[in-house]
Design a protein around this motif. Sequence first.
Motif, mmCIF file in Angstrom:
data_model
loop_
_atom_site.group_PDB
_atom_site.id
_atom_site.type_symbol
_atom_site.label_atom_id
_atom_site.label_comp_id
_atom_site.label_asym_id
_atom_site.label_seq_id
_atom_site.Cartn_x
_atom_site.Cartn_y
_atom_site.Cartn_z
ATOM 1 N N GLU A 127 0.649 -1.289 -0.173
ATOM 2 C CA GLU A 127 0.013 -0.002 0.024
ATOM 3 C C GLU A 127 0.635 1.490 0.206
ATOM 4 O OE1 GLU A 127 -3.236 2.993 -0.263
ATOM 5 O OE2 GLU A 127 -2.939 0.547 -0.278
ATOM 6 N N ALA A 128 2.248 0.862 0.787
ATOM 7 C CA ALA A 128 3.202 3.046 1.022
ATOM 8 C C ALA A 128 3.042 3.135 -0.866
ATOM 9 C CB ALA A 128 3.702 1.828 1.915
ATOM 10 N N HIS A 129 3.996 1.453 -1.034
ATOM 11 C CA HIS A 129 4.868 1.543 -1.954
ATOM 12 C C HIS A 129 3.732 2.251 -3.491
ATOM 13 C CE1 HIS A 129 6.804 0.614 -6.450
ATOM 14 N NE2 HIS A 129 6.404 -0.055 -5.981
ATOM 15 N N ARG A 130 2.105 2.037 -2.979
ATOM 16 C CA ARG A 130 1.193 2.338 -4.048
ATOM 17 C C ARG A 130 1.314 4.188 -4.436
ATOM 18 N NH1 ARG A 130 -3.160 3.785 -4.758
ATOM 19 N NH2 ARG A 130 -4.038 4.102 -2.020
ATOM 20 N N GLU A 131 0.709 3.946 -2.683
ATOM 21 C CA GLU A 131 0.092 5.226 -3.008
ATOM 22 C C GLU A 131 2.371 6.835 -2.949
ATOM 23 O OE1 GLU A 131 -0.243 6.130 1.704
ATOM 24 O OE2 GLU A 131 -2.115 4.417 1.274
ATOM 25 N N ASN A 132 2.991 5.749 -2.895
ATOM 26 C CA ASN A 132 4.657 6.615 -3.448
ATOM 27 C C ASN A 132 4.360 6.657 -5.095
ATOM 28 O OD1 ASN A 132 5.443 6.990 -1.010
ATOM 29 N ND2 ASN A 132 7.001 5.465 -0.981
ATOM 30 N N ILE A 133 3.383 5.510 -5.931
ATOM 31 C CA ILE A 133 3.550 5.641 -7.064
ATOM 32 C C ILE A 133 3.142 6.778 -7.562
ATOM 33 C CG2 ILE A 133 3.246 4.386 -9.302
ATOM 34 C CD1 ILE A 133 4.696 2.261 -8.109
ATOM 35 N N GLN A 134 1.462 6.851 -6.965
ATOM 36 C CA GLN A 134 0.639 7.912 -7.023
ATOM 37 C C GLN A 134 0.522 9.069 -7.684
ATOM 38 O OE1 GLN A 134 -2.568 6.637 -8.106
ATOM 39 N NE2 GLN A 134 -3.576 9.327 -8.531
ATOM 40 N N LYS A 135 1.656 9.560 -5.771
ATOM 41 C CA LYS A 135 1.801 10.763 -5.379
ATOM 42 C C LYS A 135 3.481 11.466 -6.881
ATOM 43 C CE LYS A 135 1.504 10.426 -0.512
ATOM 44 N NZ LYS A 135 1.993 10.466 0.778
ATOM 45 N N SER A 136 4.526 9.868 -7.078
ATOM 46 C CA SER A 136 5.125 10.631 -8.160
ATOM 47 C C SER A 136 4.145 10.986 -9.307
ATOM 48 C CB SER A 136 5.743 9.508 -8.360
ATOM 49 O OG SER A 136 6.929 9.686 -8.894
ATOM 50 N N LEU A 137 3.297 10.363 -9.526
ATOM 51 C CA LEU A 137 2.308 10.532 -10.595
ATOM 52 C C LEU A 137 1.840 12.175 -10.416
ATOM 53 C CD1 LEU A 137 1.347 7.019 -11.713
ATOM 54 C CD2 LEU A 137 2.391 8.351 -13.125
ATOM 55 N N GLU A 138 1.255 12.348 -9.676
ATOM 56 C CA GLU A 138 0.755 13.371 -9.474
ATOM 57 C C GLU A 138 1.569 14.813 -9.866
ATOM 58 O OE1 GLU A 138 -1.406 13.247 -5.492
ATOM 59 O OE2 GLU A 138 -3.305 10.944 -6.440
ATOM 60 N N HIS A 139 2.533 14.409 -8.723
ATOM 61 C CA HIS A 139 3.619 15.154 -8.780
ATOM 62 C C HIS A 139 4.072 16.016 -10.811
ATOM 63 C CE1 HIS A 139 6.913 18.030 -8.348
ATOM 64 N NE2 HIS A 139 7.571 17.278 -8.738
ATOM 65 N N ARG A 140 4.816 14.335 -11.272
ATOM 66 C CA ARG A 140 5.395 14.329 -12.294
ATOM 67 C C ARG A 140 3.702 15.031 -13.723
ATOM 68 N NH1 ARG A 140 6.214 9.182 -13.870
ATOM 69 N NH2 ARG A 140 6.682 9.520 -15.673
ATOM 70 N N LEU A 141 2.498 15.499 -13.117
ATOM 71 C CA LEU A 141 1.741 15.224 -13.710
ATOM 72 C C LEU A 141 1.725 16.881 -13.983
ATOM 73 C CD1 LEU A 141 -1.017 14.886 -16.194
ATOM 74 C CD2 LEU A 141 -2.160 14.402 -14.050
ATOM 75 N N GLU A 142 1.799 17.591 -11.984
ATOM 76 C CA GLU A 142 1.361 19.268 -12.329
ATOM 77 C C GLU A 142 2.849 19.611 -12.605
ATOM 78 O OE1 GLU A 142 1.895 19.647 -7.835
ATOM 79 O OE2 GLU A 142 0.352 18.114 -7.525
ATOM 80 N N VAL A 143 3.571 18.652 -13.172
ATOM 81 C CA VAL A 143 5.234 19.909 -13.509
ATOM 82 C C VAL A 143 4.805 20.063 -15.017
ATOM 83 C CG1 VAL A 143 7.159 19.252 -14.481
ATOM 84 C CG2 VAL A 143 6.838 18.992 -12.321
ATOM 85 N N ALA A 144 4.453 18.650 -15.565
ATOM 86 C CA ALA A 144 3.791 18.425 -17.026
ATOM 87 C C ALA A 144 2.926 19.498 -17.856
ATOM 88 C CB ALA A 144 3.542 17.168 -17.947
ATOM 89 N N ARG A 145 1.743 19.850 -16.676
ATOM 90 C CA ARG A 145 0.969 21.051 -16.697
ATOM 91 C C ARG A 145 1.433 23.044 -16.933
ATOM 92 N NH1 ARG A 145 -3.584 17.522 -13.597
ATOM 93 N NH2 ARG A 145 -5.048 16.493 -15.393
ATOM 94 N N ALA A 146 2.274 22.158 -15.808
ATOM 95 C CA ALA A 146 2.822 23.676 -16.226
ATOM 96 C C ALA A 146 3.985 24.093 -16.840
ATOM 97 C CB ALA A 146 3.705 23.876 -14.633
#
Length: 51
Positions: A14-33
């Motif tokens: 679960e911790a691994h899945r949450e870390n991957i999700q957070k990483s994807l969200e951050h990468r998506l924010e940067v890509a949008r910016a």
Amino acid sequence: MNQGRLQSARKAREAHRENIQKSLEHRLEVARAKGDEQLIRQLEAEMKYSS
């Protein structure tokens, strides 16, 4: 396998899945910016796949 080890393994997954999700969200924010539409589409597809 005893219950403690099973619970630890579940928590780790679960911790691994949450870390991957957070990483994807951050990468998506940067890509949008940056306005990188191709990367945005790719990351959005990856988020759908991983959920």
